[in-house]
Design a protein around this motif. Sequence first.
Motif, short mmCIF file in Angstrom:
data_model
loop_
_atom_site.label_atom_id
_atom_site.label_comp_id
_atom_site.label_asym_id
_atom_site.label_seq_id
_atom_site.Cartn_x
_atom_site.Cartn_y
_atom_site.Cartn_z
N TYR A 16 0.78 -1.23 0.00
CA TYR A 16 0.00 0.00 0.00
C TYR A 16 0.82 1.29 0.00
O TYR A 16 0.32 2.34 -0.43
CB TYR A 16 -0.93 0.01 1.22
N GLU A 337 -10.55 -4.90 7.23
CA GLU A 337 -11.52 -4.30 6.31
C GLU A 337 -11.58 -2.78 6.49
O GLU A 337 -11.71 -2.04 5.51
CB GLU A 337 -12.91 -4.91 6.53
N GLU A 340 -8.59 -1.41 4.62
CA GLU A 340 -8.74 -1.59 3.18
C GLU A 340 -9.77 -0.62 2.60
O GLU A 340 -9.53 0.00 1.55
CB GLU A 340 -9.15 -3.04 2.88
N ARG A 341 -10.89 -0.49 3.27
CA ARG A 341 -11.94 0.41 2.75
C ARG A 341 -11.54 1.87 2.87
O ARG A 341 -11.83 2.69 1.98
CB ARG A 341 -13.25 0.13 3.47
N ALA A 344 -9.13 2.45 -0.02
CA ALA A 344 -9.80 2.45 -1.31
C ALA A 344 -10.58 3.75 -1.55
O ALA A 344 -10.62 4.28 -2.67
CB ALA A 344 -10.74 1.25 -1.42
N LYS A 345 -11.20 4.28 -0.49
CA LYS A 345 -12.03 5.46 -0.66
C LYS A 345 -11.25 6.76 -0.60
O LYS A 345 -11.54 7.72 -1.33
CB LYS A 345 -13.13 5.49 0.40
N GLY A 347 -7.45 6.96 0.06
CA GLY A 347 -6.00 6.93 -0.13
C GLY A 347 -5.23 7.08 1.17
O GLY A 347 -4.00 7.18 1.15
#
Length: 399
Positions: A16, A337, A340-341, A344-345, A347
């Motif tokens: 990441y 999660e 990760e979320r 994803a939304k 940065g």
Amino acid sequence: MVHIKEFAVERWMDEYEDNARYNLAETCCASVSLNDLEVFAGSKSTNIIDFSKKQIYGAIRGSKQLRQNIANLYSGGIDGDVKPSQVLVTNGAIQANFLTLYTNVGVGDHVVCQYPTYQQLYSVPESFGAEVSLWRSDETKEWGLHLEELEKLVQPNTKLIILNNPQNPTGAVLSRETLQGIVDFARKHSITIHSDEVYRPLFHSTGSQNPPSILSFGYEKCYATGSMSKAFSLAGIRLGWIVSADTSIIDACASTRDYTTISVSQVDDQIATFALSLPTRENLMQRNIQLARENLALVNAFVEKFSWACQWTRPKAGTTAFIEFFGRNGRPIRDVEFCERLFAKTGAMLVPGSRCFGGDIDFQGYVRLGYVQENQIIVDGLKVLEDFMRSDYETLPTY
């Protein structure tokens, strides 16, 4: 040697970090350039690197001046002044830890390791065939250690007690009294102490007296590891060290390294020598401590604002905080999660505690946050994290 477990936190960082818009997972103090070092030195005319120097292997154990500058970090710790002969320069603290563990631990040995901590400190001994017992820190006691538990964990074949002080990921420090108790116990049972002190001397919230290094207690069967990466903002030069009063430990580790990198880069050696010289070192540390305090106040404000969803033990040193997140039902949020979320939304990058520090079993709902980056990164990163808390957080599942 048995198969070594995947290095969870480093895999996460590798996946990441390069694409993060707001890296709230960084563990190093905001990095500096060579131009910055010249400013910290107070003279733009000073040459950091001698371009006329021939690029041979150089001093295998590190230049004498660099080893002296590292020794100065522990002045008064080993029967007075630390000597350059008691220092081995390595390719980062990660090599310092690996060399010492490879040299001191083998099949049939037993190790006690402070926990949670950087996975290398317990997975590497396991890979060498040692049995590892985790000495769990008590969050209710500011992530402190209970000495009576050490007595229960130690076995007749215990070779090492492994400490991480200041502690990654919590930012906790072990008190002088606790360290003295560990040293007294180790001396009684003739056990070597391995102290990863890579975040030393970034003490920003400990009051007027900083906690001592393990080298300050006059016990020869111990050593400390450190590096230029975390507190000194120079991860890019890949330079660390091992320090011990027992030169046989230094000699053994140097002999082990003959099979790997042999020496460190002469260029890295010169840069580190310059950075650890006065007044450069003092000016750099003053900047980093001030940055840590300013940014920590911002993180504290975030935790207070969202106290319905998170809590922490405020760090006293280092660059990382371990924050526990939970849902309205009081159960831990699914931290992987969550991270990760969030990434994803927005940065924004955080490190999930259960994946990277608990083997998917411990520290469910925890995340590690690094807070000694440039101030604007913290401001912007916390802003998008706050937005996520208001818009998406309550849709996350809990354990």
